[in-house]
Design an enzyme around this catalytic site. Structure first.
Site, PDB file in Angstrom:
ATOM      1  CG  ASN A   9     -27.543  42.622  34.293  1.00  0.00           C
ATOM      2  OD1 ASN A   9     -27.803  41.768  32.777  1.00  0.00           O
ATOM      3  ND2 ASN A   9     -28.065  41.464  35.109  1.00  0.00           N
ATOM      4  CE  LYS A  11     -31.489  41.872  35.863  1.00  0.00           C
ATOM      5  NZ  LYS A  11     -31.971  42.020  37.632  1.00  0.00           N
ATOM      6  CG  HIS A  96     -27.407  38.448  38.490  1.00  0.00           C
ATOM      7  ND1 HIS A  96     -28.696  38.091  38.803  1.00  0.00           N
ATOM      8  CD2 HIS A  96     -26.840  39.583  38.109  1.00  0.00           C
ATOM      9  CE1 HIS A  96     -29.048  39.062  38.419  1.00  0.00           C
ATOM     10  NE2 HIS A  96     -29.106  40.138  38.243  1.00  0.00           N
ATOM     11  CD  GLU A  98     -31.675  38.557  37.651  1.00  0.00           C
ATOM     12  OE1 GLU A  98     -31.777  38.242  36.715  1.00  0.00           O
ATOM     13  OE2 GLU A  98     -32.701  39.542  38.667  1.00  0.00           O
ATOM     14  CD  GLU A 168     -26.345  42.980  40.948  1.00  0.00           C
ATOM     15  OE1 GLU A 168     -26.488  43.931  40.433  1.00  0.00           O
ATOM     16  OE2 GLU A 168     -26.889  41.379  40.302  1.00  0.00           O
ATOM     17  N   GLY A 174     -34.874  44.150  41.484  1.00  0.00           N
ATOM     18  CA  GLY A 174     -36.167  44.068  40.886  1.00  0.00           C
ATOM     19  C   GLY A 174     -37.015  44.209  41.477  1.00  0.00           C
ATOM     20  CB  SER A 214     -34.242  48.699  43.355  1.00  0.00           C
ATOM     21  OG  SER A 214     -34.554  47.871  43.056  1.00  0.00           O
TER      22      SER A 214
HETATM   23  P1  13P Z   1     -32.751  45.481  39.089  1.00  0.00           P
HETATM   24  O1  13P Z   1     -32.122  47.253  39.278  1.00  0.00           O
HETATM   25  O2  13P Z   1     -34.021  45.781  38.266  1.00  0.00           O
HETATM   26  O3  13P Z   1     -33.212  45.653  40.485  1.00  0.00           O
HETATM   27  O4  13P Z   1     -32.195  44.742  38.957  1.00  0.00           O
HETATM   28  C1  13P Z   1     -30.201  44.727  39.311  1.00  0.00           C
HETATM   29  C2  13P Z   1     -29.707  43.596  39.130  1.00  0.00           C
HETATM   30  O5  13P Z   1     -29.766  42.926  38.738  1.00  0.00           O
HETATM   31  C3  13P Z   1     -28.750  44.041  38.010  1.00  0.00           C
HETATM   32  O6  13P Z   1     -27.341  43.116  37.447  1.00  0.00           O
END
Ligand code: 13P
Length: 255
Positions: A9, A11, A96, A98, A168, A174, A214
Site C-alpha cells: 500500500n 498510500k 483503510h 486513514e 490493521e 506507521g 509496521s
Molecule cells: P506501515 O507499514 O507504514 O505501518 O503502514 C501500514 C498500513 O497502513 C498498510 O495499509
C-alpha cells in the site's frame, strides 16, 4: 490451503516515474517467486503505468487504494469500479484506517463501497482494526466484531468469496510499533471465528486475513508463521523495492 498475499500500500507516494524505477528493482529481486501472491497498490495516477509494467508478469497483481460507491455521474474527484477494471485492477483496499479517520468513512460507507466492488468484480481488501484507546479499554473484540458486521452487511458468502480482510491495529500503523505475533494471532483467530458466525465455516476457513502495521523484513517471518495470518498489508516498507522483495521472500519461507 490459503495462499499468502502480500500487498504494497503505497498510500500517497510514488509518481509514475518513481513507480517505474521501483518495479525495475523489485521485479528483479522478486525473481520467479510464485508461492506468494503479490499486489502492488499505487495511487490512481500511477495505476496505468504499473498496469502496463505488470502485464507480462505472472503472479504480481494490481490494486487500488479506494473507489467510489457510485457507478458514474456527477461525483467530482471520484473513481469508479469500472474505471479501475479497465486498467486491469484486481484488488481494491476499502476502509483503510486513514480513510476512516481522515475522511470520515464509516462502516456504512465501507459497506456501500464493498457492494460496488463486488458488482464491478473487484476483489476487496477490507481493513479493520482498533485504536490504542479501544485496546486499552479492553474493547478489541467488540470493535472488530462491529466493524466486520457493519462492513460486510447484506453480502452473501458467495459474494465475499474473493474478499480479503486486513487486520490493521491503528496504533501499529506507521509507528514502528508492531503487534506481537501473539497479539496479531489472537485478533486474527477472533476475526476468523466472527466470519464463521456471520457466514459459514467454509467461508471462514477460506478467508485470507492480512496483518498490517509496521511490517518490516525482520518481523515478517514471526508474523507469517502464525496459523491465522495469511499475508501482510505493508505501508512504509513497501516503498523500498529491496525491503519489499525481502518481505515477500520471508513470507514464502513460511508458505
Ligand atoms: P506501515 O507499514 O507504514 O505501518 O503502514 C501500514 C498500513 O497502513 C498498510 O495499509
Amino acid at each position: 490451503m490459503r495462499k499468502k498475499i502480500i500487498a504494497a500500500n503505497w498510500k500517497m507516494n510514488m509518481t509514475q516515474s518513481e513507480a517505474s524505477s521501483f518495479l525495475d528493482t523489485f521485479l528483479r529481486e522478486l525473481g520467479d517467486e510464485k508461492t506468494v501472491e503479490v499486489v502492488i497498490v499505487p495511487a490512481f495516477t500511477a495505476l496505468s503505468k504499473v498496469s502496463e509494467r505488470l502485464s507480462n508478469t505472472q503472479g504480481v497483481r494490481l490494486g487500488a487504494q479506494n473507489m467510489s460507491a457510485e457507478k458514474s455521474g456527477a461525483f467530482t474527484g471520484e473513481v469508479s469500479g469500472a474505471m479501475l477494471r479497465e486498467l486491469f485492477v484486481r484488488y481494491v483496499i476499502l476502509g483503510h484506517s486513514e480513510r476512516r479517520s481522515l475522511y470520515g468513512e464509516t462502516d456504512a460507507v465501507v459497506n456501500r463501497k464493498l457492494h460496488a466492488a463486488v458488482e464491478a468484480t473487484l476483489k476487496p481488501i477490507v481493513c479493520i482494526g482498533e485504536t490504542l484507546e479501544q485496546r486499552d479499554a479492553g474493547d478489541v473484540e467488540k470493535v472488530l466484531a462491529a466493524q466486520l458486521k457493519g462492513s460486510l452487511a447484506g453480502l452473501t458468502a458467495k459474494e465475499i468469496h474473493d474478499a480479503v480482510l486486513a487486520y490493521e491495529p491503528v496504533w501499529a500503523i506507521g509507528t514502528g510499533r508492531t503487534a506481537t505475533p501473539e497479539q496479531a494471532q489472537e485478533a486474527h483467530a477472533f476475526i476468523r471465528k466472527t466470519v464463521g458466525e456471520l457466514f459459514d465455516e467454509t467461508t471462514s476457513a477460506k478467508m485470507r486475513i492480512q496483518y498490517g502495521g509496521s511490517v518490516k523484513p525482520n518481523n515478517t517471518e514471526a508474523l507469517m508463521r502464525q496459523p491465522d495470518i495469511d499475508g501482510a498489508l505493508v505501508g512504509g516498507a513497501s516503498l523500498e523495492a529491496r525491503a519489499f522483495a525481502e518481505i515477500v521472500h520471508a513470507t514464502a519461507r513460511c508458505a
